[in-house]
Design an enzyme around this catalytic site. Structure first.
Site, PDB file in Angstrom:
ATOM      1  CB  CYS A  60      -0.907  -0.018   1.225  1.00 31.25           C
ATOM      2  SG  CYS A  60      -1.916   1.451   1.424  1.00 31.25           S
TER       3      CYS A  60
ATOM      4  CB  CYS B 102      -0.609   2.471   5.661  1.00 29.88           C
ATOM      5  SG  CYS B 102      -1.133   0.797   5.220  1.00 29.88           S
TER       6      CYS B 102
ATOM      7  CB  CYS C 123      -4.704  -1.357   2.373  1.00 30.61           C
ATOM      8  SG  CYS C 123      -3.351  -1.287   3.580  1.00 30.61           S
TER       9      CYS C 123
ATOM     10  CB  CYS D 139      -4.815   2.106   5.819  1.00 30.89           C
ATOM     11  SG  CYS D 139      -4.335   2.164   4.071  1.00 30.89           S
TER      12      CYS D 139
ATOM     13  CG  ASP E 248      19.915  -2.956 -16.085  1.00 31.41           C
ATOM     14  OD1 ASP E 248      20.071  -4.129 -16.485  1.00 31.41           O
ATOM     15  OD2 ASP E 248      19.660  -2.666 -14.903  1.00 31.41           O
TER      16      ASP E 248
END
Length: 446
Positions: free
Chosen positions: A213, A216, A235, A238, A361
């Site tokens: 999340c 949070c 989540c 939260c 890369d």
């Protein structure tokens, strides 16, 4: 200043014509660069002449197809539209789109503008104009040596969004990263997404970027995934969750073509690839967000050719050849899914470069589920491009044999002569236009 704008428009048009007809190159970037040099405020001045609204399209994957489709949808409703069709999406390319659309008196006659913008370039483009809408397709890991981690891209986009506080964001609600960004920006937003499970991904080993999340830091729980981190999430700690969806796709059918329902319409298109449901849905949502009824959207889909190397088809000496861009793990995995939807025997050419625009890369190749090619009824795989041997090594580690030919024209011609008459050519960014030129040449020659 008007005289300088006129000179800049003429210069851009001349440079673009010379590049295409004499040097056989796409001269859009140079056209925009020269226009800005001659008349620095040209982008601001021309953008102010757009009568109804400016859409910008951002996101890691799907920008070019979504932007061009949105342009075609608005044109189908009878409007005049400025669009950077070629996908030149940095400042010079955006300036060129407006300059090339202006008339020789330096004036623009357009109802809308549909402008694809590279995420990192929004902070350079937005000072010239404030869009009315931003379509945000998704946020995946892409070119770490250029963009860095996704948080950097999100911070740039948030800064740009907040510089245009009245801009409405049309966001893919199935992507936790994009949805959080739209919520966190403070901009008004509407959502599009797919609320039903469509694919069984139990055997997928995809990298899930949005596992935690952004509000949070706790882990997200997914009721199901569509692909990568796109799905139905909430989540575990939260109140952050997948937002309510304003434009929801349902009754989805995919195969050699695809169709789905949204609102009271059934949309159908002759495309492969589940990801194209999102592209179509994003364009449809954008049209509807401006209050239009999208009455001719299906007619547009019947005529629309993605072109520019996005599932673009060629017929060469009896061989059906499909060219598609594959520039990061999420996009390549969806390319593999699209190839697998074709159940017939097929040859595949994979071209990997490591030029600056590609990202130097190439470790991202190890995050792609190439082992899925084993179940795709593959006749042969040829690796090509600057890093063809890296690609061949990656396939070797999942016990898939390949042939190496660094020169893509030779690789394609060999498969046209000795293949199974069904060819897919998957390329990363800097190989796209040169490979497309090869295919168009071969198509015209034979």
């Amino acid at each position: 200043m008007n005289l300088r704008r006129i000179i800049a428009v003429w210069a851009a048009k001349i440079i673009e014509k010379i590049s295409v007809h004499i040097f056989h190159r796409h001269g859009v970037t140079w056209a925009g660069k020269v226009a800005l040099r001659i008349c620095p405020p040209i982008l601001k001045e021309l953008a102010e002449q757009v009568k109804k609204g400016i859409f910008v399209v951002c996101g890691t994957n799907g920008k070019t197809t979504t932007n061009n489709m949105l342009c075609a949808a608005l044109e189908a409703e009878g409007f005049r539209v400025v669009c950077n069709h070629t996908g030149s999406n940095m400042l010079n390319g955006v300036a060129a789109a407006f300059a090339l659309a202006a008339d020789f008196s330096g004036k623009l006659n357009a109802d809308y503008a549909c402008i694809e913008i590279d995420e990192a370039s929004t902070r350079r483009v937005f000072p010239f104009f404030k869009p009315d809408y931003m379509v945000l397709t998704n946020l995946f890991r892409d070119q770490l040596d250029r963009y860095g981690e996704i948080d950097i891209t999100m911070n740039i986009l948030k800064e740009s969004m907040q510089s245009a506080p009245d801009m409405k964001v049309i966001v893919n609600g199935d992507d936790a990263l994009s949805a959080f960004l739209a919520m966190d920006s403070g901009n008004p937003f509407i959502t599009y997404g797919i609320s039903e499970k469509v694919l069984d991904d139990k055997d997928s080993h995809e990298i899930r970027e949005g596992r935690f999340c952004k509000k949070c830091g706790a882990e997200l729980h997914y009721r199901f995934y569509h692909y990568s981190q796109l799905g139905d999430y909430a989540c575990t700690s939260c109140d952050f969750r997948r937002p309510d969806i304003d434009f929801n796709a349902f009754d989805i059918e995919i195969g050699d073509s695809l169709s789905f329902s949204v609102e009271n319409k059934r949309l159908s298109a002759d495309y492969k690839g589940f990801y194209n449901v999102y592209n179509i849905l994003a364009a449809y949502s954008a049209v509807r967000a401006d209050g239009l009824q999208a009455e001719h959207f299906n007619d547009m889909l019947k005529r629309f050719n993605p072109e520019n190397g996005r599932m673009e088809e060629f017929t060469i000496n009896g061989t059906k050849t499909v060219l598609n861009l594959a520039k990061n793990p999420a996009g390549f995995n969806q390319n593999i899914s699209a190839v697998m939807q074709d159940k017939t025997l097929k040859d595949v050419v994979i071209l990997i470069n490591d030029n600056a625009q590609d990202g130097t890369d190439v470790s991202w190749l190890w995050d792609v589920d190439f082992d899925r090619f084993r179940g795709a009824n593959i006749n042969s795989i040829t690796v090509s491009g600057i890093r063809c041997y890296d690609m061949g090594l990656r396939l070797k580690y999942v016990d898939i044999a390949s042939m190496a030919e660094p020169d893509v024209e030779k690789a394609i011609c060999e498969r046209l002569e000795n293949g199974c008459k069904n060819l897919y050519v998957l390329v990363n960014y800097t190989a796209l236009y040169s490979t497309r030129d090869v295919l168009k040449k071969l198509e015209g020659k034979r």
